[in-house]
Write an enzyme that holds these catalytic residues in place. Sequence first.
Site, PDB file in Angstrom:
ATOM      1  N   HIS A 155     -29.331 -11.490  25.685  1.00  0.00           N
ATOM      2  CA  HIS A 155     -28.328 -11.369  26.756  1.00  0.00           C
ATOM      3  C   HIS A 155     -27.073 -10.636  26.289  1.00  0.00           C
ATOM      4  O   HIS A 155     -26.244 -10.250  27.121  1.00  0.00           O
ATOM      5  CB  HIS A 155     -27.932 -12.744  27.282  1.00  0.00           C
ATOM      6  CG  HIS A 155     -29.028 -13.469  27.999  1.00  0.00           C
ATOM      7  ND1 HIS A 155     -29.753 -12.897  29.022  1.00  0.00           N
ATOM      8  CD2 HIS A 155     -29.525 -14.726  27.837  1.00  0.00           C
ATOM      9  CE1 HIS A 155     -30.650 -13.768  29.461  1.00  0.00           C
ATOM     10  NE2 HIS A 155     -30.545 -14.879  28.757  1.00  0.00           N
ATOM     11  N   HIS A 194     -35.930 -15.718  31.018  1.00  0.00           N
ATOM     12  CA  HIS A 194     -34.754 -15.049  31.578  1.00  0.00           C
ATOM     13  C   HIS A 194     -34.775 -13.562  31.224  1.00  0.00           C
ATOM     14  O   HIS A 194     -35.216 -13.168  30.147  1.00  0.00           O
ATOM     15  CB  HIS A 194     -33.473 -15.694  31.043  1.00  0.00           C
ATOM     16  CG  HIS A 194     -33.397 -17.167  31.300  1.00  0.00           C
ATOM     17  ND1 HIS A 194     -33.891 -18.096  30.398  1.00  0.00           N
ATOM     18  CD2 HIS A 194     -32.904 -17.858  32.351  1.00  0.00           C
ATOM     19  CE1 HIS A 194     -33.698 -19.310  30.901  1.00  0.00           C
ATOM     20  NE2 HIS A 194     -33.116 -19.193  32.072  1.00  0.00           N
TER      21      HIS A 194
END
Length: 345
Positions: A155, A194
């Site tokens: 991320h 994710h």
Amino acid sequence: MKRFFLLLAVALAIALAAAPLPIPVQGPQTGLLFDDVFLRHLAGVDHPEQPARLTAIREGLERAGLFGRLTRISPRRVTDEELMLVHSRAYVDLVRKELSGLQRTTDLSTGDTVISPGSLDTAQFATGGVLNAVDAVMTRKVKNAFCAVRPPGHHATPSRGMGFCIYNHVAIAARYAQKMHGVKRVLIVDWDYHHGNGTQDIFYEDDTVLVFDTHHYGAYPGTGSAAETGAGKAIGTKFNVPMPVGAGDAHFLDAFKTKLVPAARAFKPDIILISAGFDGMRNDVLGQFDITPEGFAAMTRVVVDLANELCQGRIVSVLEGGYRLDGLSASVVAHVKTLGEFEGR
């Protein structure tokens, strides 16, 4: 006619001389990056990203008889220059300022990432260790490697840490392989629950890095639609494959066989990096997929077969998510068994 065959023989000899021959691996073919320094990052007793994740992985590998059969890879501290292969100088300086001399657990100012007094060492040695794994694979000390590191990385963007992530280990590894080992094309396979928004952001306009990402579109961080395919000359090198809630082994294996395999064969990578998130496992704390350890093994098998076909087996797999400890342990064991081709031994 003689002249034709002579020219043909010369052309064949030149082609064979130019083709790189596989160099034998020096020891056990799979490397393992694991060190107690990765336990120093403390996000809090109730936080899902906890040191017990790595403890569970080690215990699982030991129970399976694998821990001692893997070539150990040592961590090292990453340099600022290596971090700045993908992160901005301002962000590298900000992380050092906020994490150096920290006396208590708090939050990184750029996003939803908890930091603690041990976080700087953990993050720096994790990234540096992953780069050591790249070196080991590229110099044939090992054929492939699994890096049991934390905190996760996919991320983290060039200028922001978020989603538990401080440095983007896999993205830095891709650039490092290109800079230090002359690698031209890198395939990144991200199967975390994710979306790896940071990795996508870093390479969105770069056609030398193919990113294949399966995830739950709509979950954190809200990116990763199938329409996000890259920009400029890199259009078509970013493959987002959103999966529905409840997707299991068959869904993922189909996506890997029908989408990843043809894309990888067309791209012809020189090395494959895996953002190996296991939060897509059945009943994970933060995921809603239904992948079993056998499913992760099957996905790994597809990637191993591609690596053997396209890039002399070169794979560096880096731990991302995965928060149900027993499921994480079993899934990593299945993954490492397949990397090392330990089945039936």
